[in-house]
Design a protein around this motif. Structure first.
Motif, PDB file in Angstrom:
ATOM      1  N   ARG A 117       0.834  -1.205   0.000  1.00 41.61           N
ATOM      2  CA  ARG A 117       0.000   0.000   0.000  1.00 41.61           C
ATOM      3  C   ARG A 117       0.866   1.251   0.000  1.00 41.61           C
ATOM      4  N   ASN A 118       1.879   1.273   0.872  1.00 40.54           N
ATOM      5  CA  ASN A 118       2.734   2.455   0.976  1.00 40.54           C
ATOM      6  C   ASN A 118       3.589   2.657  -0.264  1.00 40.54           C
ATOM      7  N   ALA A 119       3.888   1.552  -0.969  1.00 43.01           N
ATOM      8  CA  ALA A 119       4.713   1.655  -2.178  1.00 43.01           C
ATOM      9  C   ALA A 119       3.883   1.960  -3.418  1.00 43.01           C
ATOM     10  N   GLY A 120       2.567   2.045  -3.240  1.00 44.09           N
ATOM     11  CA  GLY A 120       1.700   2.351  -4.363  1.00 44.09           C
ATOM     12  C   GLY A 120       1.491   1.198  -5.313  1.00 44.09           C
ATOM     13  N   VAL A 121       1.695  -0.028  -4.824  1.00 42.20           N
ATOM     14  CA  VAL A 121       1.542  -1.202  -5.688  1.00 42.20           C
ATOM     15  C   VAL A 121       0.076  -1.478  -6.003  1.00 42.20           C
ATOM     16  N   TRP A 122      -0.815  -1.140  -5.068  1.00 44.73           N
ATOM     17  CA  TRP A 122      -2.232  -1.428  -5.270  1.00 44.73           C
ATOM     18  C   TRP A 122      -2.788  -0.634  -6.445  1.00 44.73           C
ATOM     19  N   ALA A 123      -3.527  -1.314  -7.281  1.00 46.32           N
ATOM     20  CA  ALA A 123      -4.195  -0.630  -8.394  1.00 46.32           C
ATOM     21  C   ALA A 123      -5.282   0.288  -7.832  1.00 46.32           C
ATOM     22  N   PRO A 124      -5.495   1.433  -8.445  1.00 42.24           N
ATOM     23  CA  PRO A 124      -6.499   2.385  -7.920  1.00 42.24           C
ATOM     24  C   PRO A 124      -7.880   1.756  -7.746  1.00 42.24           C
ATOM     25  N   GLY A 125      -8.269   0.892  -8.655  1.00 43.12           N
ATOM     26  CA  GLY A 125      -9.599   0.305  -8.568  1.00 43.12           C
ATOM     27  C   GLY A 125      -9.761  -0.695  -7.442  1.00 43.12           C
ATOM     28  N   ARG A 161      -8.044  -0.412  -4.483  1.00 41.31           N
ATOM     29  CA  ARG A 161      -7.548   0.146  -3.229  1.00 41.31           C
ATOM     30  C   ARG A 161      -8.575   0.032  -2.102  1.00 41.31           C
ATOM     31  N   VAL A 162      -9.821   0.364  -2.393  1.00 43.34           N
ATOM     32  CA  VAL A 162     -10.853   0.335  -1.348  1.00 43.34           C
ATOM     33  C   VAL A 162     -11.049  -1.090  -0.826  1.00 43.34           C
ATOM     34  N   MET A 163     -11.107  -2.042  -1.755  1.00 41.20           N
ATOM     35  CA  MET A 163     -11.285  -3.435  -1.358  1.00 41.20           C
ATOM     36  C   MET A 163     -10.086  -3.921  -0.546  1.00 41.20           C
ATOM     37  N   ASN A 164      -8.864  -3.558  -0.968  1.00 40.48           N
ATOM     38  CA  ASN A 164      -7.666  -3.983  -0.254  1.00 40.48           C
ATOM     39  C   ASN A 164      -7.585  -3.363   1.137  1.00 40.48           C
ATOM     40  N   GLU A 165      -8.037  -2.115   1.268  1.00 43.97           N
ATOM     41  CA  GLU A 165      -8.046  -1.471   2.584  1.00 43.97           C
ATOM     42  C   GLU A 165      -8.970  -2.234   3.538  1.00 43.97           C
ATOM     43  N   GLY A 166     -10.108  -2.656   3.020  1.00 43.61           N
ATOM     44  CA  GLY A 166     -11.028  -3.440   3.846  1.00 43.61           C
ATOM     45  C   GLY A 166     -10.421  -4.763   4.264  1.00 43.61           C
ATOM     46  N   LEU A 167      -9.742  -5.425   3.310  1.00 40.65           N
ATOM     47  CA  LEU A 167      -9.088  -6.687   3.631  1.00 40.65           C
ATOM     48  C   LEU A 167      -7.986  -6.486   4.666  1.00 40.65           C
ATOM     49  N   LEU A 168      -7.229  -5.391   4.506  1.00 41.12           N
ATOM     50  CA  LEU A 168      -6.145  -5.119   5.449  1.00 41.12           C
ATOM     51  C   LEU A 168      -6.683  -4.929   6.859  1.00 41.12           C
ATOM     52  N   LYS A 169      -7.772  -4.174   6.999  1.00 40.95           N
ATOM     53  CA  LYS A 169      -8.352  -3.958   8.334  1.00 40.95           C
ATOM     54  C   LYS A 169      -8.853  -5.273   8.936  1.00 40.95           C
ATOM     55  N   ARG A 170      -9.428  -6.111   8.086  1.00 39.96           N
ATOM     56  CA  ARG A 170      -9.921  -7.400   8.586  1.00 39.96           C
ATOM     57  C   ARG A 170      -8.766  -8.275   9.052  1.00 39.96           C
ATOM     58  N   PHE A 171      -7.685  -8.309   8.264  1.00 38.63           N
ATOM     59  CA  PHE A 171      -6.523  -9.101   8.652  1.00 38.63           C
ATOM     60  C   PHE A 171      -5.868  -8.536   9.918  1.00 38.63           C
TER      61      PHE A 171
END
Length: 1139
Positions: free
Chosen positions: A571-579, A581-591
């Motif tokens: 996330r900090n390196a900007g690897v996540w695709a813009p589309g 990002r929201v889904m990955n943020e949710g997954l990160l919080k769950r993990f």
């Protein structure tokens, strides 16, 4: 009104029909008349609660302090005026008037209309009418008190929703009767010795006793599930039955609970029951209510109340003795901790999070787990943003609470055990059922839904440990009471499918059959044996299973943490695709939330599993287990009495525990088995025991060493060392090679530092015991070196790799004791056994060759992949390129793990060679023909790898990460050369190594050591002299080869193709080989290399004929060479002109 009267009459008729004896009215009925209502008959003790009771006023009643005790006459004295008034008031009333007044106050009901107007008195109009019809005075006397009490209990107003439960009313009446008794006792105290007062006192206390008996009997009736509908009560009270008593006990305020249900009343209430079945029915309701209440509690909720309530009940000996007879005393499977009497107390009052996940959240939760600061505990475990100090404080607090609860539960269980022999058996059956229901916990993979929780099993273990405390004394004075034959006749613990230490199932069954045939009368074990083996099984199916779960939880938590870290980095390196990002943020919080829960669960388990007090307790128990196992191995000893004598064994087991075994043998005699090596098989009593007993000891010691090593600072390890030395001295006692290797692994952990400074330096070691324990001083070196050799063939499918781990552990222990003169002398003695030590040296050489070759090979591959991955992956890379990049990265990780393992093992093997060859008394076995050339080849090959032309292949990033210290490794290799440089056998062996030896390698190696200040010129001078000797030997060798010329095939060794020096014939294949060749071969495999038939060196036959041919051929070749040289120098040679 008529309906109510009809209901009342039917109820009374039912009571009359249930009477066990015919009803007799309390007072005579006039002839020709009958009472309006029948009077129930009452007995002073409950013989069957389903029957009305009959009063016998003068019967003796157990009432504790309320018994009718008539004070002894005292000398008469003149009362004061105040006392005289009290005396006059006491005596002026007749017995009937006193009884009427006091009974009205106690029962709070009356027959007189002048008092019925008072609010606290209930008017008994029906009784008054009956008595008027019978011509009786309207007084509640001893003869009429049951009629009044029965009428009061039968009032329809008792059914009102807000009506006081009849049981509570009767408890209140009981308390008021005690107050009345106390008032008349005061009079007697004030006027001692007055015969008139004493007479009145006796009559009045008898009247009160009669009433109290009635109160207690009816108290049982109004809550009896089969009889409580005989009296009008609210439906909710009827449904509660005896549970009402439990609810009073469960009041959170103890004073309020004692007020509602006084302990003395409860004692007298239970004493009325003579039929155990009636009491069991009452207890069933009460215990179920208390257990149900406990199921809703945990260490965060009011757990003291149900504990106190159960203690109040069990403090009654009769109740405690009957408790194991309740239907809910036992159950099977995971339901034990839910439905049994004690289950909720064992399962809920624990630090393990399985009981209630809120416990982990309360003590170890964090509101900011993933802040900027990431902390770790002293063991390196990641705890997020938690404060390590706060975590330790929470653990200390929780442990203190748990320890207090465990001792209280132990007190409850101990009370039950002491109450009656049948109750003691009931407790043992409960433990046995818990063990039987959790056999699946002994497996590697466990379904938690099929077994009890870790907390439940841990609590059971702590209770059983406390019960075992009396037999865990330091002198082992009760060791003889633990029956070695327990498993042959006891069925409390089922071991029918368990693997035995050293016999198979068929042999075990035969052993049991033989034992039973010779012991037909053996039926039951003593309590000491029962509780010992129950505690042993509780460890196996309880804490050892939990330890496996704990290890899995740590691995899962660490993997989850790495996954979370990777997501944060991406996330900090900007690897996540813009589309995405929201889904990955949710997954990160769950993990992150899952990780936080996992961390709190792990810390909760730390609180229970890693409590040093609990650990020390289990280690003390395992000391007892190991001493018992040693006794099982010594049953043939004359000083060990089996079957056990009342006086015990004629052995000082405390001295044996410390390694002094002299009490097992006569003065001056050598130590007996198992404390020295013997070829005899182990006693069948020992061999038939379940293998997991020894395995559990090892696993628990390893757990403690890994996670709570400092515990050993205060817990002696003498017993473990005595036990280990005995079994390693007799490895044939144990069939499982994996089990034997565990002992060495534990000895290795004693060489670990207990603490590390901030710079990483180790502090506090446990290996000092190796040099002080008597049996270790005698056997440690021999045991380790023999096991080093035996590890070559363990019989397991993974034996090739297992042996390296075993030998690494051995090498670490040997290194730790090398400075001790006594142990070093033992190594020297072992080296004098040439046959054994040569094999030991050969295996040492094989390991060094393989491990260094593998580790250096892995480093080369690592360097290549590191170079490949230096170039970042192109953002536009194809899927194939991305896949290859991922695969190479994964392969690099695998190689790194292998390199660390091989390098660590290789380093230790080289180091062992270095310090052993440094001792002149140990060098000779390394110079044996079958060893020295292999040693020289191994050293030359590795010197070439370290400093030869391909040495740059070993330049990897962060070599220390792989335990690769090239300068240190080069130094030790060179030191081995220096240790052996004075031996001509070694010089010759190096000179013969045409594959790897190069003069330049040694010059370059010396230069590296000199430049880096590792060696000085003086220290390297012997190396240069050694090189010159080797070079001269090479020249001489070449000259000899030229001299001999082409060697006939029959003189060549068929395996190594060199000229044989001492040919021998192999008996099965008939092949002739050089003796040094076959000796070297047999150090690895004990077979004929040509037909793979079994072979040992003492079976080979000297081939004298071939040897003589070889010698003659060599002489002839030398003679021919000499003649040729002479001819070349002869003929007509002119003399030198010297003029």
């Amino acid at each position: 009104m008529e309906d109510a009267e009809q209901i009342r009459r039917k109820r009374l008729e039912r009571m009359a029909k249930l009477a066990a004896t015919s009803a007799s009215p309390a007072s005579p009925t006039p002839a020709g008349s009958s009472p309006a209502t029948p009077t129930p008959a009452v007995t002073p003790t409950i013989t069957a609660l389903k029957q009305p009771l009959k009063v016998e006023p003068k019967a003796a009643v157990k009432q504790g302090p309320q018994q009718t005790n008539v004070p002894s006459p005292s000398p008469k004295f003149s009362p004061s005026a105040a006392t005289a008034r009290i005396l006059a008031d006491f005596l002026e009333r007749s017995q009937e008037d006193w009884e009427n007044e006091v009974f009205e106050d106690i029962l709070q009901c009356c027959l007189r209309t002048d008092r019925s107007s008072q609010k606290r008195y209930t008017d008994l109009a029906d009784v008054r009418a009956e008595m008027e019809g019978e011509g009786l005075p309207l007084k509640i006397t001893k003869e009429q008190v049951e009629r009044a009490l029965y009428a009061r209990l039968s009032l329809q107003s008792n059914e009102a929703p807000n009506a006081i439960p009849l049981f509570d009313y009767l408890v209140g009446a009981w308390k008021r009767s005690n107050e009345a008794r106390r008032r008349i006792e005061i009079v007697v105290e004030k006027v001692p010795g007055n015969e008139q007062v004493l007479s009145a006192f006796k009559a009045r206390t008898e009247a009160l006793s009669t009433l109290q008996e009635l109160i207690l009997n009816y108290s049982a009736l109004v809550v009896n599930p089969d009889m409580n509908m005989s009296f009008p009560q609210p439906q909710s009270v009827i449904e509660e039955g005896p549970s009402l008593l439990a609810k009073h006990l469960l009041l959170s305020n103890q004073d309020e609970a004692d007020e509602k249900l006084p302990p003395t009343f409860l004692e007298q209430f239970f004493s009325r029951f003579q039929d155990d079945q009636d009491l069991l029915l009452t207890l069933q309701y009460m215990i179920s209510t208390i257990s149900a209440d406990m199921r809703q509690k945990n260490l965060l909720k009011d757990y003291n109340t149900p504990l106190r309530a159960l203690h109040t009940l069990i403090s009654q000996k009769k109740v405690a003795s009957l408790l194991p007879n309740l239907p809910q005393w036992k159950a099977t499977g995971g339901s034990m901790e839910v439905v049994t009497v004690l289950g909720p107390f064992f399962g809920r009052l624990t630090a393990f999070p399985g009981a209630d996940p809120t416990l982990a959240e309360h003590y170890f939760g964090s509101g900011a787990t993933f802040g900027d600061r990431a902390a770790r505990m002293s063991d390196g475990f990641y705890i997020g943003a938690r404060n390590p100090g706060d975590v330790k404080s929470a653990m200390t607090s929780l442990r203190s609470i748990v320890q207090g609860v465990q001792h209280r539960i132990h007190g409850l269980v101990m009370t039950i055990i002491k109450s009656a022999p049948e109750a003691r058996e009931g407790v043992l059956q409960y433990f046995g059922t818990a063990i039987e229901s959790n056999v699946k916990r002994g497996r590697m993979q466990v379904d938690p839904h099929e077994v009890s929780s870790d907390g439940f099993m841990y609590s059971l273990l702590q209770t059983s440990l406390l019960l075992t405390d009396p037999i865990m004394d330091s002198k082992y004075s009760k060791l003889h009471l633990i029956d070695p034959d327990y498993f042959t006749y006891s069925t409390r613990i089922d071991l029918s499918e368990q693997t035995r230490i050293n016999i198979d199932k068929e042999q075990y069954e035969q052993h049991v059959a033989d034992w039973k045939a010779s012991h037909p009368d053996q039926t039951a074990a003593n309590f000491v044996s029962d509780i010992f083996f129950v505690t042993l099984a509780m460890h196996h199916y309880g804490i050892l299973s939990t330890i496996r779960t704990y290890g899995s939880l740590i691995k899962q938590t660490e993997e989850l943490r790495k996954h979370v870290d990777k997501m944060v980095q991406d996330r900090n390196a900007g690897v996540w695709a813009p589309g995405a990002r929201v889904m990955n943020e949710g997954l990160l919080k769950r993990f992150q939330k899952q990780l936080d829960i996992a961390i709190s669960f792990k810390l909760c388990m730390d609180t229970g599993l890693r409590d040093r007090g609990g650990i020390a307790h289990s280690l003390r128990f395992y000391d007892l287990v190991m001493m018992w196992l040693l006794r099982c191995l010594s049953l043939d000893n004359a000083n060990v009495h089996h079957p056990a004598a009342k006086t015990g064994d004629a052995v000082d087991w405390a001295m044996v525990a410390r390694g002094e075994v002299s009490s097992l043998t006569a003065t001056g005699s050598p130590p007996p088995a198992p404390f020295v090596h013997t070829d005899a098989p182990p006693p069948v009593t020992f061999a038939s025991l379940p293998e997991w007993i020894i395995e559990d000891i090892c696993e628990y010691y390893l757990f403690v060493a890994r996670y709570e090593g400092p515990t050993f600072e205060t817990v002696p390890r003498d017993v473990f060392l005595t036990f280990t030395m005995s079994l390693l001295a007799n490895p044939h006692y144990i069939k499982n090679p994996h089990l034997k290797s565990k002992f060495v692994e534990i000895l290795f952990t004693f060489t670990w530092p207990l603490y590390r400074t901030e710079s990483g330096e180790g502090r506090g070691f446990l290996d000092g015991i190796f040099c002080t324990h008597p049996l270790a001083k005698e056997l440690l070196v021999e045991n380790l070196m023999r096991f080093y050799v035996d590890a070559e063939h363990t019989g397991a499918s993974s034996q090739f790799y297992d042996k390296f781990n075993i030998r690494y552990n051995i090498s670490q222990v040997l290194k730790s004791i090398w400075a001790d003169a006594g142990h070093k002398k033992k190594v020297v003695l072992m080296s004098q056994n040439t046959q054994f030590f040569t094999r030991f040296a050969a295996l040492l050489m094989n390991d060094a060759t393989y491990l260094l070759d593998e580790s250096l090979s892995k480093l080369k591959q690592i360097q290549q992949i590191q170079h490949e991955l230096e170039t970042p992956l192109n953002p536009n890379a194809t899927q194939e390129e991305q896949t290859r990049h991922t695969e190479r990265a994964a392969h690099l990780k695998q190689l790194e793990g292998q390199a660390v393992s091989y390098m660590s093992l290789g380093n230790e093997t080289v180091h062992m060679l270095q310090y052993m060859t440094a001792n002149p008394e140990i060098v000779q076995p390394f110079m044996e023909p079958e060893i020295v050339e292999r040693l020289a080849a191994m050293l030359d090959f590795n010197i070439a790898a370290m400093v030869g032309p391909r040495c740059t292949d070993l330049k990897v990033k962060k070599p220390e990460k792989y335990r690769f210290e090239p300068k240190k490794l080069l130094k030790e290799l060179v030191e081995i050369y220096l240790n052996l440089a004075h031996r001509p056998e070694f010089v010759t062996a190096v000179a013969r190594d045409e594959r790897s030896y190069k003069r330049d390698h040694f010059i370059r190696a010396g230069g590296i050591l000199l430049r880096n200040g590792i060696k000085n010129e003086g220290e390297l001078q012997p190396l240069h002299e050694f090189i010159e000797q080797v070079e001269r030997e090479i020249v001489a060798s070449h000259e000899e080869e030229e001299e001999l010329g082409e060697i006939p095939d029959e003189f060549l060794d068929p395996l190594l193709f060199h000229l044989m020096e001492d040919p021998v014939k192999l008996p099965s294949s008939g092949q002739s080989v050089d003796r040094s060749t076959i000796k070297s071969y047999l150090l690895g495999d004990k077979i004929d290399p040509f037909n793979r038939q079994p072979l040992s060196i003492d079976q080979v036959i000297p081939d004298t004929e071939l040897k003589q041919k070889i010698q003659e051929w060599r002489r002839s070749r030398r003679s021919a060479k000499t003649n040729a040289t002479s001819n070349e120098g002869g003929g007509d040679v002119q003399a030198m002109d010297t003029s």
